[in-house]
Design an enzyme around this catalytic site. Sequence first.
Site, PDB file in Angstrom:
ATOM      1  N   ASP A  60     -18.998  38.711   3.748  1.00 17.38           N
ATOM      2  CA  ASP A  60     -19.998  38.374   2.812  1.00 17.38           C
ATOM      3  C   ASP A  60     -21.199  38.536   3.352  1.00 17.38           C
ATOM      4  O   ASP A  60     -21.258  39.790   4.308  1.00 17.38           O
ATOM      5  CB  ASP A  60     -20.948  36.063   2.989  1.00 17.38           C
ATOM      6  CG  ASP A  60     -20.961  35.884   1.857  1.00 17.38           C
ATOM      7  OD1 ASP A  60     -21.576  36.563   1.667  1.00 17.38           O
ATOM      8  OD2 ASP A  60     -20.612  34.840   1.660  1.00 17.38           O
ATOM      9  N   HIS A  96      -8.157  33.006 -11.101  1.00 17.74           N
ATOM     10  CA  HIS A  96      -9.192  32.220 -11.774  1.00 17.74           C
ATOM     11  C   HIS A  96      -8.541  30.634 -10.810  1.00 17.74           C
ATOM     12  O   HIS A  96      -8.112  30.399 -11.514  1.00 17.74           O
ATOM     13  CB  HIS A  96      -9.208  32.057 -12.885  1.00 17.74           C
ATOM     14  CG  HIS A  96     -10.308  31.064 -13.019  1.00 17.74           C
ATOM     15  ND1 HIS A  96     -10.191  29.811 -14.434  1.00 17.74           N
ATOM     16  CD2 HIS A  96     -12.041  30.342 -12.733  1.00 17.74           C
ATOM     17  CE1 HIS A  96     -11.815  28.932 -14.150  1.00 17.74           C
ATOM     18  NE2 HIS A  96     -11.801  29.510 -13.003  1.00 17.74           N
ATOM     19  N   VAL A 109     -17.820  36.234  -6.791  1.00 20.60           N
ATOM     20  CA  VAL A 109     -19.101  36.285  -6.640  1.00 20.60           C
ATOM     21  C   VAL A 109     -19.947  35.358  -7.098  1.00 20.60           C
ATOM     22  O   VAL A 109     -18.823  34.866  -8.197  1.00 20.60           O
ATOM     23  CB  VAL A 109     -19.286  37.264  -6.345  1.00 20.60           C
ATOM     24  CG1 VAL A 109     -18.920  38.092  -4.276  1.00 20.60           C
ATOM     25  CG2 VAL A 109     -19.559  38.667  -7.014  1.00 20.60           C
ATOM     26  N   LYS A 119     -21.000  41.753  -9.544  1.00 18.32           N
ATOM     27  CA  LYS A 119     -19.891  41.471  -9.193  1.00 18.32           C
ATOM     28  C   LYS A 119     -19.858  43.714  -9.492  1.00 18.32           C
ATOM     29  O   LYS A 119     -18.953  44.050  -8.343  1.00 18.32           O
ATOM     30  CB  LYS A 119     -19.626  41.345 -10.414  1.00 18.32           C
ATOM     31  CG  LYS A 119     -19.427  39.985 -10.282  1.00 18.32           C
ATOM     32  CD  LYS A 119     -18.334  39.457 -11.585  1.00 18.32           C
ATOM     33  CE  LYS A 119     -18.147  37.651 -11.549  1.00 18.32           C
ATOM     34  NZ  LYS A 119     -18.043  37.414 -10.197  1.00 18.32           N
ATOM     35  N   SER A 128     -14.323  33.317 -14.525  1.00 20.62           N
ATOM     36  CA  SER A 128     -14.397  32.385 -15.484  1.00 20.62           C
ATOM     37  C   SER A 128     -14.877  31.956 -16.424  1.00 20.62           C
ATOM     38  O   SER A 128     -14.517  32.218 -17.904  1.00 20.62           O
ATOM     39  CB  SER A 128     -14.626  30.845 -15.237  1.00 20.62           C
ATOM     40  OG  SER A 128     -15.733  30.299 -14.696  1.00 20.62           O
ATOM     41  N   GLU A 172     -21.447  34.966 -10.962  1.00 22.95           N
ATOM     42  CA  GLU A 172     -21.638  35.286 -12.166  1.00 22.95           C
ATOM     43  C   GLU A 172     -22.573  35.748 -12.665  1.00 22.95           C
ATOM     44  O   GLU A 172     -22.614  35.516 -13.959  1.00 22.95           O
ATOM     45  CB  GLU A 172     -20.704  34.245 -13.277  1.00 22.95           C
ATOM     46  CG  GLU A 172     -19.583  33.141 -12.355  1.00 22.95           C
ATOM     47  CD  GLU A 172     -18.189  33.285 -13.006  1.00 22.95           C
ATOM     48  OE1 GLU A 172     -18.221  34.928 -12.986  1.00 22.95           O
ATOM     49  OE2 GLU A 172     -16.988  33.175 -13.007  1.00 22.95           O
TER      50      GLU A 172
END
Length: 180
Positions: free
Chosen positions: A33, A139, A89, A96, A118, A91
């Site tokens: 992170d 997922h 991370v 990304k 998702s 959405e």
Amino acid sequence: MAIEKIFIVGSGLMGSGIAQVCAQAGISATLCDVSQEQLDKAVKNIAWSAGKLIEKGKVAGTLDQVMGRLFTSVDYAPAAEADLVMEVVFENMAVKQEVYAKLNQVITPNSLVASNTSAIPISELAASVENPERFLGLHFFSPVPMMQAVEVIRGTLTSDQAFAAGREFALSIGKEPIMV
């Protein structure tokens, strides 16, 4: 392809939950992170959660054994040693893509690459990595330590080998794979 080491980008609720179930299953898990403070918070939460599951007899071994398989990093270098690299991370496609650009610099061509998304199509995300045939969706559902299902999602370029490896990984951590 046996997954013995996983590198997870994102130490929030989902990323830390995935790291926890991996460490509980005997897989070395590195959480990555942007700050050590966030990572320390994740490790504290994992220790509490794993400790409760061990107390209840739902997880084998000791807390020291589980936590001994958990590592943290504020950089991407440890991803070079991972069998599975997972992005967990926000959405947000731009975020990304930034993660995948950094990962492309360090991961090996043999590493399996996955997203916990998702909302964003796996095939769109796969376009951000080198060798997109090794990319798939994994997922998980929240809370990860309690939920048994994992969707294993094939993109248009995902190879049969990568798809099968995703299924085997889910089984190896005690989850029920739902093949999508």
